[in-house]
Structure formats: C-alpha cells, structure tokens
Design a protein around this motif. Sequence first.
Motif, PDB file in Angstrom:
ATOM      1  N   MET A   1      -9.396 -62.414 -24.439  1.00 25.64           N
ATOM      2  CA  MET A   1      -8.212 -62.902 -23.762  1.00 25.64           C
ATOM      3  C   MET A   1      -8.086 -62.197 -22.415  1.00 25.64           C
ATOM      4  SD  MET A   1      -4.440 -63.084 -25.303  1.00 25.64           S
ATOM      5  CE  MET A   1      -3.122 -62.540 -24.302  1.00 25.64           C
ATOM      6  N   ALA A   2      -7.819 -62.936 -21.399  1.00 24.31           N
ATOM      7  CA  ALA A   2      -7.711 -62.399 -20.047  1.00 24.31           C
ATOM      8  C   ALA A   2      -6.307 -61.845 -19.797  1.00 24.31           C
ATOM      9  CB  ALA A   2      -8.021 -63.488 -19.033  1.00 24.31           C
ATOM     10  N   LEU A   3      -6.229 -60.954 -18.858  1.00 26.07           N
ATOM     11  CA  LEU A   3      -4.948 -60.399 -18.448  1.00 26.07           C
ATOM     12  C   LEU A   3      -4.150 -61.474 -17.716  1.00 26.07           C
ATOM     13  CD1 LEU A   3      -3.151 -57.851 -18.093  1.00 26.07           C
ATOM     14  CD2 LEU A   3      -4.353 -57.475 -15.945  1.00 26.07           C
ATOM     15  N   GLU A   4      -2.912 -61.681 -18.135  1.00 23.64           N
ATOM     16  CA  GLU A   4      -2.061 -62.672 -17.479  1.00 23.64           C
ATOM     17  C   GLU A   4      -1.282 -62.007 -16.355  1.00 23.64           C
ATOM     18  OE1 GLU A   4       0.334 -65.153 -19.992  1.00 23.64           O
ATOM     19  OE2 GLU A   4      -1.095 -64.979 -21.634  1.00 23.64           O
ATOM     20  N   TYR A   5      -1.040 -62.779 -15.289  1.00 20.67           N
ATOM     21  CA  TYR A   5      -0.303 -62.240 -14.156  1.00 20.67           C
ATOM     22  C   TYR A   5       0.458 -63.354 -13.445  1.00 20.67           C
ATOM     23  CZ  TYR A   5      -4.002 -64.149 -11.204  1.00 20.67           C
ATOM     24  OH  TYR A   5      -4.881 -64.999 -10.570  1.00 20.67           O
ATOM     25  N   VAL A   6       1.421 -62.937 -12.646  1.00 24.24           N
ATOM     26  CA  VAL A   6       2.160 -63.849 -11.780  1.00 24.24           C
ATOM     27  C   VAL A   6       2.076 -63.303 -10.358  1.00 24.24           C
ATOM     28  CG1 VAL A   6       3.766 -64.681 -13.538  1.00 24.24           C
ATOM     29  CG2 VAL A   6       4.355 -62.676 -12.191  1.00 24.24           C
ATOM     30  N   VAL A   7       2.185 -64.191  -9.397  1.00 23.78           N
ATOM     31  CA  VAL A   7       2.175 -63.781  -7.994  1.00 23.78           C
ATOM     32  C   VAL A   7       3.615 -63.856  -7.490  1.00 23.78           C
ATOM     33  CG1 VAL A   7       1.318 -64.304  -5.691  1.00 23.78           C
ATOM     34  CG2 VAL A   7      -0.173 -64.621  -7.680  1.00 23.78           C
ATOM     35  N   THR A   8       4.085 -62.745  -6.912  1.00 22.90           N
ATOM     36  CA  THR A   8       5.458 -62.687  -6.429  1.00 22.90           C
ATOM     37  C   THR A   8       5.493 -62.228  -4.970  1.00 22.90           C
ATOM     38  OG1 THR A   8       5.745 -60.412  -7.197  1.00 22.90           O
ATOM     39  CG2 THR A   8       6.385 -62.152  -8.711  1.00 22.90           C
ATOM     40  N   LYS A   9       6.610 -62.544  -4.307  1.00 19.39           N
ATOM     41  CA  LYS A   9       6.825 -62.092  -2.927  1.00 19.39           C
ATOM     42  C   LYS A   9       7.566 -60.760  -2.970  1.00 19.39           C
ATOM     43  CE  LYS A   9       7.765 -66.426  -0.680  1.00 19.39           C
ATOM     44  NZ  LYS A   9       8.688 -67.148   0.185  1.00 19.39           N
ATOM     45  N   ARG A  10       7.135 -59.821  -2.114  1.00 19.34           N
ATOM     46  CA  ARG A  10       7.815 -58.530  -2.015  1.00 19.34           C
ATOM     47  C   ARG A  10       7.867 -58.082  -0.570  1.00 19.34           C
ATOM     48  NH1 ARG A  10       6.066 -53.852  -5.665  1.00 19.34           N
ATOM     49  NH2 ARG A  10       7.770 -52.976  -4.492  1.00 19.34           N
ATOM     50  N   VAL A  11       8.873 -57.289  -0.269  1.00 19.51           N
ATOM     51  CA  VAL A  11       8.975 -56.626   1.025  1.00 19.51           C
ATOM     52  C   VAL A  11       8.827 -55.137   0.739  1.00 19.51           C
ATOM     53  CG1 VAL A  11      10.446 -56.110   3.001  1.00 19.51           C
ATOM     54  CG2 VAL A  11      10.487 -58.390   1.986  1.00 19.51           C
ATOM     55  N   PHE A  12       7.846 -54.497   1.370  1.00 21.64           N
ATOM     56  CA  PHE A  12       7.592 -53.089   1.143  1.00 21.64           C
ATOM     57  C   PHE A  12       8.378 -52.253   2.147  1.00 21.64           C
ATOM     58  CE2 PHE A  12       3.909 -55.237  -0.616  1.00 21.64           C
ATOM     59  CZ  PHE A  12       3.824 -54.627  -1.864  1.00 21.64           C
ATOM     60  N   GLY A  13       8.952 -51.152   1.691  1.00 19.96           N
ATOM     61  CA  GLY A  13       9.756 -50.283   2.535  1.00 19.96           C
ATOM     62  C   GLY A  13       8.988 -49.653   3.678  1.00 19.96           C
ATOM     63  N   PHE A  14       7.670 -49.470   3.509  1.00 20.16           N
ATOM     64  CA  PHE A  14       6.876 -48.839   4.559  1.00 20.16           C
ATOM     65  C   PHE A  14       6.448 -49.830   5.644  1.00 20.16           C
ATOM     66  CE2 PHE A  14       4.022 -49.886   1.030  1.00 20.16           C
ATOM     67  CZ  PHE A  14       3.127 -50.726   1.663  1.00 20.16           C
ATOM     68  N   ASP A  15       6.689 -51.112   5.432  1.00 20.26           N
ATOM     69  CA  ASP A  15       6.317 -52.133   6.409  1.00 20.26           C
ATOM     70  C   ASP A  15       7.422 -52.221   7.461  1.00 20.26           C
ATOM     71  OD1 ASP A  15       5.388 -54.290   7.817  1.00 20.26           O
ATOM     72  OD2 ASP A  15       5.462 -55.712   6.164  1.00 20.26           O
ATOM     73  N   LYS A  16       7.134 -51.773   8.701  1.00 17.25           N
ATOM     74  CA  LYS A  16       8.147 -51.713   9.751  1.00 17.25           C
ATOM     75  C   LYS A  16       8.736 -53.085  10.076  1.00 17.25           C
ATOM     76  CE  LYS A  16       6.059 -47.668  11.805  1.00 17.25           C
ATOM     77  NZ  LYS A  16       5.205 -47.157  12.854  1.00 17.25           N
ATOM     78  N   ASP A  17       7.925 -54.135   9.982  1.00 22.17           N
ATOM     79  CA  ASP A  17       8.390 -55.478  10.312  1.00 22.17           C
ATOM     80  C   ASP A  17       9.105 -56.160   9.153  1.00 22.17           C
ATOM     81  OD1 ASP A  17       7.271 -55.207  12.845  1.00 22.17           O
ATOM     82  OD2 ASP A  17       5.325 -55.977  12.170  1.00 22.17           O
ATOM     83  N   LYS A  18       9.095 -55.556   7.980  1.00 25.33           N
ATOM     84  CA  LYS A  18       9.742 -56.110   6.778  1.00 25.33           C
ATOM     85  C   LYS A  18       9.219 -57.501   6.435  1.00 25.33           C
ATOM     86  CE  LYS A  18      12.450 -52.520   6.482  1.00 25.33           C
ATOM     87  NZ  LYS A  18      11.944 -51.391   5.776  1.00 25.33           N
ATOM     88  N   ASN A  19       7.925 -57.708   6.653  1.00 24.07           N
ATOM     89  CA  ASN A  19       7.309 -58.991   6.316  1.00 24.07           C
ATOM     90  C   ASN A  19       7.164 -59.123   4.809  1.00 24.07           C
ATOM     91  OD1 ASN A  19       6.934 -59.744   9.016  1.00 24.07           O
ATOM     92  ND2 ASN A  19       5.017 -58.602   9.128  1.00 24.07           N
ATOM     93  N   GLU A  20       7.309 -60.331   4.312  1.00 25.14           N
ATOM     94  CA  GLU A  20       7.090 -60.584   2.896  1.00 25.14           C
ATOM     95  C   GLU A  20       5.589 -60.619   2.622  1.00 25.14           C
ATOM     96  OE1 GLU A  20       9.230 -64.240   2.212  1.00 25.14           O
ATOM     97  OE2 GLU A  20      10.955 -63.130   1.474  1.00 25.14           O
ATOM     98  N   LYS A  21       5.191 -59.997   1.543  1.00 28.26           N
ATOM     99  CA  LYS A  21       3.786 -59.980   1.121  1.00 28.26           C
ATOM    100  C   LYS A  21       3.716 -60.567  -0.284  1.00 28.26           C
ATOM    101  CE  LYS A  21       2.646 -57.067   4.529  1.00 28.26           C
ATOM    102  NZ  LYS A  21       1.905 -57.381   5.671  1.00 28.26           N
ATOM    103  N   TYR A  22       2.560 -61.080  -0.631  1.00 29.73           N
ATOM    104  CA  TYR A  22       2.338 -61.597  -1.978  1.00 29.73           C
ATOM    105  C   TYR A  22       1.547 -60.571  -2.771  1.00 29.73           C
ATOM    106  CZ  TYR A  22       3.945 -66.081  -0.247  1.00 29.73           C
ATOM    107  OH  TYR A  22       4.709 -67.081   0.286  1.00 29.73           O
ATOM    108  N   VAL A  23       2.027 -60.262  -3.965  1.00 34.90           N
ATOM    109  CA  VAL A  23       1.341 -59.301  -4.826  1.00 34.90           C
ATOM    110  C   VAL A  23       1.224 -59.870  -6.242  1.00 34.90           C
ATOM    111  CG1 VAL A  23       2.054 -57.247  -3.542  1.00 34.90           C
ATOM    112  CG2 VAL A  23       3.493 -58.095  -5.377  1.00 34.90           C
ATOM    113  N   ALA A  24       0.157 -59.477  -6.922  1.00 33.84           N
ATOM    114  CA  ALA A  24      -0.027 -59.876  -8.318  1.00 33.84           C
ATOM    115  C   ALA A  24       0.678 -58.863  -9.205  1.00 33.84           C
ATOM    116  CB  ALA A  24      -1.511 -59.936  -8.655  1.00 33.84           C
ATOM    117  N   LYS A  25       1.344 -59.347 -10.232  1.00 30.55           N
ATOM    118  CA  LYS A  25       2.049 -58.490 -11.175  1.00 30.55           C
ATOM    119  C   LYS A  25       1.652 -58.912 -12.586  1.00 30.55           C
ATOM    120  CE  LYS A  25       6.678 -57.120 -12.537  1.00 30.55           C
ATOM    121  NZ  LYS A  25       8.105 -57.324 -12.358  1.00 30.55           N
ATOM    122  N   SER A  26       1.223 -57.930 -13.388  1.00 26.58           N
ATOM    123  CA  SER A  26       0.793 -58.255 -14.744  1.00 26.58           C
ATOM    124  C   SER A  26       1.984 -58.672 -15.601  1.00 26.58           C
ATOM    125  CB  SER A  26       0.081 -57.064 -15.386  1.00 26.58           C
ATOM    126  OG  SER A  26       0.965 -55.974 -15.508  1.00 26.58           O
TER     127      SER A  26
END
Length: 94
Positions: A1-26
């Motif tokens: 069985m493979a690891l299941e994940y979802v892709v979500t949008k996040r804004v990282f505190g260290f990103d000066k421009d506060k751009n949204e990034k896509y990250v995989a979350k198990s």
Amino acid sequence: MALEYVVTKRVFGFDKDKNEKYVAKSVRSGKVNFAKMCRKVSQLCGVHRKVVDLVVSGLVDKMAEDIDDGKSVQLGEFGIFSPTIRAKSADEEK
C-alpha cells in the motif's frame, strides 16, 4: 500500500513576499499502539511478545538517555534520532 497524501496551499513565515506555495502532506490511515506493534513483531520473529516488549522498551530508554546527553542515535535505515528544542520566539533574550 502506498503512502497517501494531499496537496495543500501554505504561506511560509520565512518567505518575505508571503507567496502561497504548494506542499504535500501525508494522510494518516490509522494508528498502531505499542502493544499491537509488539504482537506483530513477535509473530514475525517467532519470539514471545514479552521479550519484544522488553527489548523495545530497553532500546527506547537507552536512546532517550543518549539523546538527553546531546547525542544522535542512528537506527540503520530507519533513521537518525537527534535532540531538538521546541520553543516559542520572544522579543527579549530572557
């Protein structure tokens, strides 16, 4: 069985421009407690469950001692366990 994940949008505190990034979350598909894991290892290895319990408990205790002393513990390909500090930021040093 493979690891299941979802892709979500996040804004990282260290990103000066506060751009949204896509990250995989198990996605967790359940939980196995210590007793059940000891039973599974016992069946796999043909060793009494209490022996598995004693060995794993001893391993965890000794790992905790070494980590408390500031050392990292490597368990083969399973990974490296290292001491970390989790703290909130503050405006003052104290």
